[in-house]
Design a protein around this motif. Structure first.
Motif, short mmCIF file in Angstrom:
data_model
loop_
_atom_site.label_atom_id
_atom_site.label_comp_id
_atom_site.label_asym_id
_atom_site.label_seq_id
_atom_site.Cartn_x
_atom_site.Cartn_y
_atom_site.Cartn_z
N MET A 1 18.49 -70.42 10.69
CA MET A 1 18.93 -69.03 10.64
C MET A 1 19.93 -68.88 9.50
SD MET A 1 20.99 -66.74 13.49
CE MET A 1 19.84 -67.06 14.77
N ASN A 2 19.85 -67.78 8.80
CA ASN A 2 20.79 -67.47 7.73
C ASN A 2 22.23 -67.47 8.29
OD1 ASN A 2 22.56 -65.52 6.30
ND2 ASN A 2 20.80 -65.34 4.93
N ARG A 3 23.14 -68.07 7.56
CA ARG A 3 24.54 -68.22 8.01
C ARG A 3 25.20 -66.87 8.30
NH1 ARG A 3 29.66 -68.56 5.76
NH2 ARG A 3 31.00 -70.18 6.60
N ASN A 4 25.02 -65.89 7.42
CA ASN A 4 25.63 -64.58 7.62
C ASN A 4 25.03 -63.84 8.80
OD1 ASN A 4 27.40 -65.06 5.53
ND2 ASN A 4 26.20 -63.92 4.03
N VAL A 5 23.74 -64.02 9.05
CA VAL A 5 23.11 -63.42 10.23
C VAL A 5 23.69 -64.06 11.49
CG1 VAL A 5 20.93 -63.17 11.49
CG2 VAL A 5 20.99 -62.80 9.02
N PHE A 6 23.85 -65.38 11.47
CA PHE A 6 24.45 -66.10 12.60
C PHE A 6 25.86 -65.58 12.89
CE2 PHE A 6 27.10 -69.68 14.09
CZ PHE A 6 26.47 -69.95 15.30
N ILE A 7 26.67 -65.43 11.85
CA ILE A 7 28.04 -64.92 11.99
C ILE A 7 28.01 -63.51 12.59
CG2 ILE A 7 30.03 -64.07 10.65
CD1 ILE A 7 29.56 -66.52 8.76
N THR A 8 27.17 -62.65 12.05
CA THR A 8 27.08 -61.27 12.54
C THR A 8 26.66 -61.23 14.00
OG1 THR A 8 26.52 -60.52 10.31
CG2 THR A 8 26.00 -59.02 12.14
N LEU A 9 25.63 -61.98 14.35
CA LEU A 9 25.14 -61.99 15.74
C LEU A 9 26.20 -62.50 16.71
CD1 LEU A 9 21.44 -63.24 15.32
CD2 LEU A 9 22.23 -60.92 15.94
N LEU A 10 26.92 -63.52 16.32
CA LEU A 10 27.95 -64.08 17.20
C LEU A 10 29.11 -63.09 17.40
CD1 LEU A 10 28.46 -66.52 18.90
CD2 LEU A 10 29.42 -67.67 16.93
N ILE A 11 29.51 -62.42 16.34
CA ILE A 11 30.57 -61.41 16.46
C ILE A 11 30.09 -60.26 17.34
CG2 ILE A 11 31.89 -59.66 15.19
CD1 ILE A 11 32.02 -61.70 12.83
N VAL A 12 28.89 -59.77 17.09
CA VAL A 12 28.34 -58.66 17.88
C VAL A 12 28.20 -59.07 19.35
CG1 VAL A 12 26.27 -57.23 18.24
CG2 VAL A 12 27.23 -57.50 15.94
N PHE A 13 27.77 -60.29 19.61
CA PHE A 13 27.65 -60.79 20.99
C PHE A 13 29.00 -60.75 21.70
CE2 PHE A 13 27.97 -64.34 24.00
CZ PHE A 13 26.99 -63.96 24.91
#
Length: 165
Positions: A1-13
């Motif tokens: 998974m793209n690093r920035n997508v991972f960061i975004t998803l974790l913050i949103v979660f």
């Protein structure tokens, strides 16, 4: 998974689980000790309070201008900087990235409450003994605290790895 997508998803979660839990509390509980729910006797309770201050209500008696600066503007600036830092600093280990995402998600969730409601919904209370107990807190506070513990743990691990190398 793209690093920035991972960061975004974790913050949103982190934001989502906090906000969902607060909606459930606001829609299903009575505010204050009257509406207290004993989950595990008096060791773990749900007590809905609205907090105009920061951690444990600190700053709730500040004048509105200081509260705006210290509880809204300053935290928002710090959160923006930390987001920038973790996106730009590619050499951060995975545990540190996850920790920062927890801190950011919890911080954004509480800032959101201050913007929308003017106060933060808190509801968890833990009492181990009469002298060892928490203040009333929420999922966002738990995310921030967990993130800080993970960052400390990551620092210790990285320090040990540096010595062995």
């Amino acid at each position: 998974m793209n690093r920035n997508v991972f960061i975004t998803l974790l913050i949103v979660f982190n934001i989502a689980i906090d906000q969902i839990s607060k909606v459930i509390v606001r829609n299903n509980m009575v505010q204050g000790a009257r509406g207290q729910i004993d989950v595990i006797e008096d060791y773990f309770q749900l007590i809905w309070v609205e907090n105009k201050g920061a951690f444990l209500g600190m700053g709730s008696d500040m004048n509105p201008t200081l509260r705006l600066i210290f509880l809204l503007i300053l935290p928002t600036a710090v959160l923006i900087y930390v987001i920038y830092y973790i996106v730009k600093t590619k050499e951060l280990d995975r545990l540190s990235v996850i920790a920062f995402c927890c801190i950011i998600g919890g911080g954004i969730a509480n800032v959101f409450d201050r913007i929308v409601f003017g106060e933060v919904t808190d509801f968890f209370f833990i009492k181990i003994t009469d002298s060892i107990k928490t203040g009333i807190f929420n999922v966002a506070d738990l995310s921030v605290t967990t993130g800080m513990i993970m960052l400390l743990f990551s620092g210790v691990l990285n320090k040990k790895e540096g010595k062995s190398a």
